[in-house]
Design a protein around this motif. Sequence first.
Motif, short mmCIF file in Angstrom:
data_model
loop_
_atom_site.label_atom_id
_atom_site.label_comp_id
_atom_site.label_asym_id
_atom_site.label_seq_id
_atom_site.Cartn_x
_atom_site.Cartn_y
_atom_site.Cartn_z
N PHE A 81 75.27 106.55 60.82
CA PHE A 81 74.91 107.97 60.92
C PHE A 81 76.10 108.88 60.58
O PHE A 81 75.92 109.88 59.89
CB PHE A 81 74.36 108.31 62.31
CG PHE A 81 73.22 107.43 62.74
CD1 PHE A 81 71.96 107.59 62.19
CD2 PHE A 81 73.41 106.41 63.67
CE1 PHE A 81 70.91 106.77 62.56
CE2 PHE A 81 72.37 105.58 64.05
CZ PHE A 81 71.11 105.76 63.50
N ILE A 82 77.31 108.56 61.05
CA ILE A 82 78.48 109.38 60.75
C ILE A 82 78.84 109.30 59.28
O ILE A 82 79.55 110.15 58.75
CB ILE A 82 79.68 108.95 61.63
CG1 ILE A 82 79.30 109.02 63.12
CG2 ILE A 82 80.90 109.82 61.38
CD1 ILE A 82 78.94 110.42 63.58
N PHE A 83 78.35 108.27 58.60
CA PHE A 83 78.72 108.08 57.19
C PHE A 83 78.35 109.30 56.34
O PHE A 83 78.98 109.56 55.31
CB PHE A 83 78.04 106.83 56.62
CG PHE A 83 76.61 107.05 56.19
CD1 PHE A 83 76.32 107.36 54.87
CD2 PHE A 83 75.57 106.97 57.10
CE1 PHE A 83 75.02 107.57 54.45
CE2 PHE A 83 74.27 107.18 56.70
CZ PHE A 83 73.99 107.48 55.37
N ALA A 84 77.32 110.06 56.77
CA ALA A 84 76.92 111.24 55.99
C ALA A 84 78.05 112.27 55.94
O ALA A 84 78.29 112.90 54.90
CB ALA A 84 75.67 111.86 56.59
N PHE A 85 78.77 112.44 57.05
CA PHE A 85 79.90 113.35 57.07
C PHE A 85 81.02 112.81 56.18
O PHE A 85 81.75 113.57 55.53
CB PHE A 85 80.40 113.55 58.49
CG PHE A 85 79.41 114.21 59.40
CD1 PHE A 85 79.24 115.59 59.39
CD2 PHE A 85 78.63 113.46 60.26
CE1 PHE A 85 78.32 116.21 60.21
CE2 PHE A 85 77.70 114.07 61.10
CZ PHE A 85 77.55 115.44 61.07
N ALA A 86 81.17 111.49 56.15
CA ALA A 86 82.21 110.88 55.32
C ALA A 86 81.91 111.10 53.84
O ALA A 86 82.83 111.29 53.03
CB ALA A 86 82.32 109.38 55.62
N VAL A 87 80.63 111.06 53.46
CA VAL A 87 80.27 111.33 52.06
C VAL A 87 80.70 112.74 51.67
O VAL A 87 81.31 112.96 50.62
CB VAL A 87 78.75 111.17 51.86
CG1 VAL A 87 78.34 111.67 50.47
CG2 VAL A 87 78.34 109.71 52.02
N ALA A 88 80.39 113.71 52.55
CA ALA A 88 80.80 115.10 52.27
C ALA A 88 82.31 115.22 52.18
O ALA A 88 82.85 115.93 51.31
CB ALA A 88 80.25 116.02 53.35
N ALA A 89 83.03 114.50 53.06
CA ALA A 89 84.49 114.56 53.04
C ALA A 89 85.04 113.96 51.75
O ALA A 89 86.01 114.48 51.17
CB ALA A 89 85.06 113.84 54.26
N ALA A 90 84.45 112.86 51.29
CA ALA A 90 84.92 112.22 50.06
C ALA A 90 84.70 113.12 48.85
O ALA A 90 85.57 113.23 47.97
CB ALA A 90 84.21 110.88 49.86
N ILE A 91 83.56 113.79 48.81
CA ILE A 91 83.29 114.71 47.69
C ILE A 91 84.27 115.88 47.73
O ILE A 91 84.82 116.30 46.70
CB ILE A 91 81.83 115.19 47.75
CG1 ILE A 91 80.88 114.02 47.50
CG2 ILE A 91 81.59 116.31 46.73
CD1 ILE A 91 79.43 114.35 47.69
N ALA A 92 84.50 116.42 48.94
CA ALA A 92 85.46 117.51 49.08
C ALA A 92 86.86 117.06 48.68
O ALA A 92 87.63 117.83 48.08
CB ALA A 92 85.46 118.03 50.52
#
Length: 245
Positions: A81-92
């Motif tokens: 579930f937290i992986f979604a925030f990690a995706v946004a962080a990686a794109i940023a």
Amino acid sequence: MPVERGETPVGWHRDPMGRFEYRYFNGVQWTPDVSINGQRYVDAPMSYGAPPGATARPGRGKAIASFVLAISAVAIGWVPFIFAFAVAAAIAAIVFGILGLKAARLHDGRGRGFAVAGLALSPVALAVCVGGFFFTAAVVREVRDFVDPGPHQLLAEQPCTLANGRATFNGSIRNLDDHTHDYRIFIDFDDARAGAESKSSTVAVLDVAPGNTAPWSSTVNFDGTSVECKVSDVFGPVPFNFDHS
């Protein structure tokens, strides 16, 4: 135009404040006249009275942000579930890394290392996030199977028995689904005496094929003189077999 030691001549020079590519020095102070990529602008109001020849160090904020976001995404990308925030962080991190490289080119490479590291770690973070997605799907599936054991028929032999300080409750469970199931049956043992302590137990019934019926039995130590037994709930297997017995 070269800058002489201890004296800055009138003209365009590298922006000592790090905000633009070049800034105009009028012989007394730095002015709001600036340029970047050959385009001239007027800087927002600020203090331009820096001493001639001052060399303010440009910030590395974007480059550092890229590195921090990327390494954070790698660290948490696998978490369900937290992986979604990690995706946004990686794109940023990719965006800030590109901006950081652009700023480094304008300021003698300052911050380039952080920007490059952020850009290099971002694909790794996204790969970890893919694993986090599949891990999340597995967790959802395991929890769903635990909460919903599927269609079944539960039979309990009443009354339960009490002998030699041990209470026993027997029964069977029939799998009405079209695929094999594991079941965990939660049983309560109650003493009819007021204020007496109740007991509970859990029994696992494993690998019940479609249409088959499997017996179950639960026994607990019981100090009372009479006992009432009931099935309080039926669940599926414990997620990831953490308590498989």
